[in-house]
Write an enzyme that holds these catalytic residues in place. Structure first.
Site, PDB file in Angstrom:
ATOM      1  N   SER A 138       0.860  -1.177   0.000  1.00 48.44           N
ATOM      2  CA  SER A 138       0.000   0.000   0.000  1.00 48.44           C
ATOM      3  C   SER A 138       0.902   1.236   0.000  1.00 48.44           C
ATOM      4  O   SER A 138       2.090   1.136   0.344  1.00 48.44           O
ATOM      5  CB  SER A 138      -0.839  -0.002   1.287  1.00 48.44           C
ATOM      6  OG  SER A 138      -1.458   1.247   1.506  1.00 48.44           O
ATOM      7  N   TYR A 151      -2.080  -1.232  10.448  1.00 48.37           N
ATOM      8  CA  TYR A 151      -2.035  -1.363   8.986  1.00 48.37           C
ATOM      9  C   TYR A 151      -0.701  -0.846   8.460  1.00 48.37           C
ATOM     10  O   TYR A 151      -0.043  -1.485   7.631  1.00 48.37           O
ATOM     11  CB  TYR A 151      -3.206  -0.579   8.400  1.00 48.37           C
ATOM     12  CG  TYR A 151      -3.460  -0.770   6.925  1.00 48.37           C
ATOM     13  CD1 TYR A 151      -4.197  -1.858   6.460  1.00 48.37           C
ATOM     14  CD2 TYR A 151      -2.996   0.148   5.993  1.00 48.37           C
ATOM     15  CE1 TYR A 151      -4.462  -2.020   5.103  1.00 48.37           C
ATOM     16  CE2 TYR A 151      -3.259  -0.003   4.638  1.00 48.37           C
ATOM     17  CZ  TYR A 151      -3.998  -1.087   4.201  1.00 48.37           C
ATOM     18  OH  TYR A 151      -4.246  -1.233   2.854  1.00 48.37           O
TER      19      TYR A 151
HETATM   20  P1  NAD Z   1     -11.466  -6.191  -0.152  1.00 49.59           P
HETATM   21  O1  NAD Z   1     -12.064  -6.090   1.200  1.00 49.59           O
HETATM   22  O2  NAD Z   1     -12.344  -6.007  -1.361  1.00 49.59           O
HETATM   23  O3  NAD Z   1     -10.708  -7.570  -0.323  1.00 49.59           O
HETATM   24  C1  NAD Z   1     -10.057  -8.214   0.724  1.00 49.59           C
HETATM   25  C2  NAD Z   1     -10.014  -9.682   0.428  1.00 49.59           C
HETATM   26  O4  NAD Z   1      -9.330 -10.329   1.500  1.00 49.59           O
HETATM   27  C3  NAD Z   1     -11.405 -10.324   0.328  1.00 49.59           C
HETATM   28  O5  NAD Z   1     -11.393 -11.338  -0.651  1.00 49.59           O
HETATM   29  C4  NAD Z   1     -11.582 -10.945   1.720  1.00 49.59           C
HETATM   30  O6  NAD Z   1     -12.487 -12.034   1.732  1.00 49.59           O
HETATM   31  C5  NAD Z   1     -10.162 -11.382   1.988  1.00 49.59           C
HETATM   32  N1  NAD Z   1      -9.872 -11.627   3.385  1.00 49.59           N
HETATM   33  C6  NAD Z   1     -10.075 -10.808   4.451  1.00 49.59           C
HETATM   34  N2  NAD Z   1      -9.711 -11.434   5.593  1.00 49.59           N
HETATM   35  C7  NAD Z   1      -9.261 -12.662   5.225  1.00 49.59           C
HETATM   36  C8  NAD Z   1      -8.746 -13.774   5.936  1.00 49.59           C
HETATM   37  N3  NAD Z   1      -8.609 -13.759   7.269  1.00 49.59           N
HETATM   38  N4  NAD Z   1      -8.408 -14.881   5.236  1.00 49.59           N
HETATM   39  C9  NAD Z   1      -8.562 -14.922   3.894  1.00 49.59           C
HETATM   40  N5  NAD Z   1      -9.026 -13.906   3.158  1.00 49.59           N
HETATM   41  C10 NAD Z   1      -9.372 -12.789   3.831  1.00 49.59           C
HETATM   42  O7  NAD Z   1     -10.301  -5.105  -0.122  1.00 49.59           O
HETATM   43  P2  NAD Z   1      -9.212  -4.659  -1.212  1.00 49.59           P
HETATM   44  O8  NAD Z   1      -9.208  -3.177  -1.178  1.00 49.59           O
HETATM   45  O9  NAD Z   1      -9.364  -5.370  -2.494  1.00 49.59           O
HETATM   46  O10 NAD Z   1      -7.875  -5.133  -0.470  1.00 49.59           O
HETATM   47  C11 NAD Z   1      -6.959  -6.049  -1.015  1.00 49.59           C
HETATM   48  C12 NAD Z   1      -5.557  -5.685  -0.581  1.00 49.59           C
HETATM   49  O11 NAD Z   1      -5.215  -4.409  -1.132  1.00 49.59           O
HETATM   50  C13 NAD Z   1      -5.381  -5.559   0.927  1.00 49.59           C
HETATM   51  O12 NAD Z   1      -4.144  -6.121   1.308  1.00 49.59           O
HETATM   52  C14 NAD Z   1      -5.363  -4.050   1.142  1.00 49.59           C
HETATM   53  O13 NAD Z   1      -4.647  -3.698   2.293  1.00 49.59           O
HETATM   54  C15 NAD Z   1      -4.669  -3.603  -0.114  1.00 49.59           C
HETATM   55  N6  NAD Z   1      -4.862  -2.197  -0.449  1.00 49.59           N
HETATM   56  C16 NAD Z   1      -6.100  -1.688  -0.694  1.00 49.59           C
HETATM   57  C17 NAD Z   1      -6.232  -0.353  -0.994  1.00 49.59           C
HETATM   58  C18 NAD Z   1      -7.547   0.275  -1.288  1.00 49.59           C
HETATM   59  O14 NAD Z   1      -7.607   1.518  -1.390  1.00 49.59           O
HETATM   60  N7  NAD Z   1      -8.625  -0.475  -1.459  1.00 49.59           N
HETATM   61  C19 NAD Z   1      -5.103   0.478  -1.050  1.00 49.59           C
HETATM   62  C20 NAD Z   1      -3.865  -0.079  -0.789  1.00 49.59           C
HETATM   63  C21 NAD Z   1      -3.743  -1.415  -0.495  1.00 49.59           C
END
Ligand code: NAD
Length: 256
Positions: A138, A151
């Site tokens: 991130s 985080y």
């Molecule tokens: P999201 O909530 O849509 O997806 C998260 C995924 O992780 C889902 O499939 C969920 O079921 C799964 N998950 C959560 N807890 C879990 C567990 N204990 N075991 C297995 N699976 C689990 O969110 P996203 O935004 O797509 O996030 C994905 C990654 O991207 C994360 O690591 C997040 O930190 C990172 N990220 C997101 C953003 C953003 O702005 N959305 C920015 C930077 C980084």
């Protein structure tokens, strides 16, 4: 480009993980999906791209379940060629108010799970002398924000872990890199927008504009498709010497 390869993407039932899984499937890779919620729809969407898809529901906070998932992937496809450590959760609170169990869960899911999947994937990658490890970190892997201590610690941690693995595999065909998105409009961020709108008594659109205005100079969300494209590039031969980077795709967030 990736025909015959297998990609395991953690947390791929929604958001960024699902988009990366689709982008790799479009290049011909078979996919092991993981994550909570509906798995049938994502599995059907991947299969519609003409590749094989399997699903394992391991909880990324449980090392025993992660081991089971890695054995499952090997039994279905032989080995994992592309490992995308993407599963992640968020919790927003001041350090002194941060529930210790949320801290533990964030470190386990956003950081420690990648240690387990990586240590279990590398032996077969070494045998094949080819592998791609992509850690979804991130902008918070490079800079901090208030109220996100767990985080930020986990994401800084995974950037460091990415570099160590890159050094340990530097003379092989395995690469290890991190992707650092800024704001991406997924359910993880939608929750933060809704919480902000409720807290400040403003509309969701206003909350969204404030969120972008504070951090992301482009004032536009990074899209999941753009992140999928970056993952495909990191799997390409052009990226053979891209090793240990933390690649921002953040609309200028960390350039400030
Ligand atoms: P999201 O909530 O849509 O997806 C998260 C995924 O992780 C889902 O499939 C969920 O079921 C799964 N998950 C959560 N807890 C879990 C567990 N204990 N075991 C297995 N699976 C689990 O969110 P996203 O935004 O797509 O996030 C994905 C990654 O991207 C994360 O690591 C997040 O930190 C990172 N990220 C997101 C953003 C953003 O702005 N959305 C920015 C930077 C980084």
């Amino acid at each position: 480009m990736l025909k015959g390869k297998t990609a395991l993407v953690t947390g791929s039932t929604s958001g960024i993980g699902l988009a990366i899984a689709k982008a790799l499937a479009q290049q011909g890779a078979n996919i092991v999906l993981n994550g909570f919620g509906d798995a049938e729809t994502p599995k059907a969407q991947i299969e519609a791209l003409g590749v094989r898809a399997e699903y394992h529901g391991a909880d990324m906070s449980q090392p025993g379940q992660i081991e089971d998932m890695m054995k499952f992937a090997a039994s279905r496809f032989g080995r994992v060629d592309i490992l995308v450590n993407n599963a992640g959760i968020q919790h927003v609170a001041k350090v002194e108010d941060f529930p210790p169990e949320r801290w533990d869960a964030i470190i386990a899911i956003n950081l420690t799970s990648a240690f387990h999947t990586t240590r279990l994937a590398i032996p077969a990658m070494r045998e094949a002398n080819w592998g791609r490890i992509i850690n979804v970190a991130s902008a918070h892997g490079l800079v901090a924000s208030a109220q996100k201590s767990a985080y930020v610690a986990a994401k800084h941690g995974i950037v460091g872990f990415t570099k160590s693995v890159a050094l340990e595999t530097a003379t092989t065909g395995i690469t290890s890199n991190a992707i650092c998105p800024g704001w991406v409009l997924t359910q993880l961020v939608q929750k933060q927008i809704d919480d902000r709108a409720a807290r400040e008594g403003i509309s969701a659109t206003q909350a969204q504009n404030e969120l972008l205005g504070e951090k992301q100079p482009s004032l536009q969300f990074t899209t999941v498709e753009q992140l999928g494209g970056l993952a495909v590039f990191l799997c390409s031969p052009a990226a053979d010497q891209v090793r240990g980077v933390a690649w921002q795709m953040d609309g200028g967030w960390t350039a400030q």
